[in-house]
Structure formats: C-alpha cells, structure tokens
Design a protein around this motif. Structure first.
Motif, PDB file in Angstrom:
ATOM      1  N   ILE A 116     -32.524  37.563  20.855  1.00  0.00           N
ATOM      2  CA  ILE A 116     -31.685  37.549  22.039  1.00  0.00           C
ATOM      3  C   ILE A 116     -31.385  39.000  22.413  1.00  0.00           C
ATOM      4  CG2 ILE A 116     -29.534  37.333  20.732  1.00  0.00           C
ATOM      5  CD1 ILE A 116     -28.418  35.652  23.007  1.00  0.00           C
ATOM      6  N   ARG A 117     -31.459  39.279  23.692  1.00  0.00           N
ATOM      7  CA  ARG A 117     -31.089  40.607  24.211  1.00  0.00           C
ATOM      8  C   ARG A 117     -29.803  40.440  24.995  1.00  0.00           C
ATOM      9  NH1 ARG A 117     -35.838  44.395  25.931  1.00  0.00           N
ATOM     10  NH2 ARG A 117     -34.041  45.226  26.993  1.00  0.00           N
ATOM     11  N   TYR A 118     -28.939  41.434  24.898  1.00  0.00           N
ATOM     12  CA  TYR A 118     -27.655  41.348  25.597  1.00  0.00           C
ATOM     13  C   TYR A 118     -27.106  42.745  25.848  1.00  0.00           C
ATOM     14  CZ  TYR A 118     -25.998  41.804  20.778  1.00  0.00           C
ATOM     15  OH  TYR A 118     -25.789  42.229  19.496  1.00  0.00           O
ATOM     16  N   PHE A 136     -29.736  43.987  20.942  1.00  0.00           N
ATOM     17  CA  PHE A 136     -30.511  42.807  20.568  1.00  0.00           C
ATOM     18  C   PHE A 136     -30.061  42.291  19.204  1.00  0.00           C
ATOM     19  CE2 PHE A 136     -32.681  46.393  18.718  1.00  0.00           C
ATOM     20  CZ  PHE A 136     -33.023  45.960  17.454  1.00  0.00           C
ATOM     21  N   SER A 137     -30.381  41.036  18.937  1.00  0.00           N
ATOM     22  CA  SER A 137     -30.245  40.419  17.618  1.00  0.00           C
ATOM     23  C   SER A 137     -31.498  39.599  17.369  1.00  0.00           C
ATOM     24  CB  SER A 137     -29.017  39.511  17.536  1.00  0.00           C
ATOM     25  OG  SER A 137     -27.836  40.271  17.577  1.00  0.00           O
ATOM     26  N   ILE A 170     -27.304  47.660  18.307  1.00  0.00           N
ATOM     27  CA  ILE A 170     -26.317  47.815  19.377  1.00  0.00           C
ATOM     28  C   ILE A 170     -26.540  49.177  20.013  1.00  0.00           C
ATOM     29  CG2 ILE A 170     -23.869  47.961  19.930  1.00  0.00           C
ATOM     30  CD1 ILE A 170     -23.375  45.864  17.860  1.00  0.00           C
ATOM     31  N   TYR A 171     -26.797  49.127  21.313  1.00  0.00           N
ATOM     32  CA  TYR A 171     -27.091  50.350  22.055  1.00  0.00           C
ATOM     33  C   TYR A 171     -25.869  50.736  22.870  1.00  0.00           C
ATOM     34  CZ  TYR A 171     -29.255  53.562  25.313  1.00  0.00           C
ATOM     35  OH  TYR A 171     -29.561  54.672  26.051  1.00  0.00           O
ATOM     36  N   VAL A 197     -28.248  33.437  17.896  1.00  0.00           N
ATOM     37  CA  VAL A 197     -29.650  33.630  17.507  1.00  0.00           C
ATOM     38  C   VAL A 197     -29.958  32.895  16.197  1.00  0.00           C
ATOM     39  CG1 VAL A 197     -29.552  35.794  16.184  1.00  0.00           C
ATOM     40  CG2 VAL A 197     -31.489  35.351  17.643  1.00  0.00           C
ATOM     41  N   LEU A 198     -28.992  32.841  15.276  1.00  0.00           N
ATOM     42  CA  LEU A 198     -29.186  32.106  14.021  1.00  0.00           C
ATOM     43  C   LEU A 198     -29.331  30.601  14.279  1.00  0.00           C
ATOM     44  CD1 LEU A 198     -29.356  32.100  10.935  1.00  0.00           C
ATOM     45  CD2 LEU A 198     -26.862  31.954  10.882  1.00  0.00           C
ATOM     46  N   ASN A 199     -28.470  30.046  15.116  1.00  0.00           N
ATOM     47  CA  ASN A 199     -28.560  28.614  15.440  1.00  0.00           C
ATOM     48  C   ASN A 199     -29.866  28.282  16.149  1.00  0.00           C
ATOM     49  OD1 ASN A 199     -26.142  27.883  14.268  1.00  0.00           O
ATOM     50  ND2 ASN A 199     -24.952  28.279  16.127  1.00  0.00           N
TER      51      ASN A 199
END
Length: 165
Positions: free
Chosen positions: A98-100, A112-113, A129-130, A158-160
C-alpha cells in the motif's frame, strides 16, 4: 483265429468307416491344435520382442531389475518433492503493498508498507515513511499473522490484505 478273420471280413466296411471317422476327428484336432500353437507362438514373439536371448527367466529378471530401479527413482523423487515442499512453505507466498501520504505537507504517496508472508502467515512488514527532511524505514516481524510491535493503520490494512488474499 479264422473266426476273427471272418468277423473282420464281415464288418470290414464298418471298421473302415470307423477308422475314417477317427482319422477325420484326429485331423480336426490337429488343425485346432496347430492354430492354437500359432497363436501361442505369436504371443511368445510379442513377449520376446527386442530381446536378443530367448531365455525367459533372463527377460523376467531384467524387467524386475527395471522395476526396482524405477522404485528407487520414485523414492528419490518423492523425497526431493517433500524437501522442496517443506522449503516452499517457508518461502514468501503472499504479499501486499500500500502506498500512502504519511504527512500532509509532502506531495505524492511516497510512503509505503509491504507485507511479505509465507504459508503460515509468518514474515515481515516493511514500512518506509517519506518526509520532506528525512525518510525512515521500519521492519516488523510477523508471527502467525500477528506482530508483537504496534502496527499503524496502514500496516494493519496491508497485513489483513496479505492474509486474506
């Protein structure tokens, strides 16, 4: 003795007919036996095709040796398959990313994660973390779908996704 000769002369026609019937029956038996022998010979030739020697025992032993070798190869392949299957279960089989945007003042979705899990939901979550002035990367181990560290909302998401897909 003359009685026997006279008896044979009297029944000569019947005796001759009896012998002819017997010869005919024997001739029919000879033909059927010959046909059966030809069929048996064809089966034997088919059985012995590709073999230089005509020793049936040697042929059977060679086939039994081939069977033993095939069984050894099967056992080797089965062991190899089981070892590979054990190793494969520990390989990464599921992933999700996932990007956020971690901070409102930073432009794009540069944070991202990533979740990387095996069959037993063991693995890792890597989060980057940016920020405008710095960038930080975290790695959190996952054991059976759970982390002993606090997970952010994005990491939980992202884990789920990774577990359910």
């Amino acid at each position: 003795m003359q009685n026997i000769v006279q008896l044979i002369n009297n029944f000569q026609v019947y005796i001759l007919l009896g012998f002819l019937v017997l010869i005919l029956i024997l001739f029919i038996l000879l033909i059927t036996t010959n046909r059966s022998l030809n069929r048996l010979e064809k089966k034997y030739k088919r059985l012995m095709r590709g073999v230089n020697s005509t020793d049936l025992e040697e042929l059977i032993n060679s086939y039994l040796n081939k069977i033993d070798k095939t069984q050894e190869n099967y056992k080797y392949m089965k062991d190899l398959y089981e070892n590979l299957n054990k190793k494969f279960k520990k390989c990464i089989q599921k992933y999700s990313i996932i990007r956020y945007r971690a901070f409102e003042d930073v432009g794009s979705d540069l944070s991202f994660s990533i979740a990387l899990l095996d069959e037993n939901n063991d693995g890792i979550i890597i989060t980057g973390i940016y920020g405008r002035n710095q960038s930080t990367t975290y790695a959190k181990p996952i054991d059976k779908g759970m982390s002993r560290y606090e997970l952010s909302d994005e990491e939980k998401h992202v884990l789920n996704n990774c577990i359910n897909n």
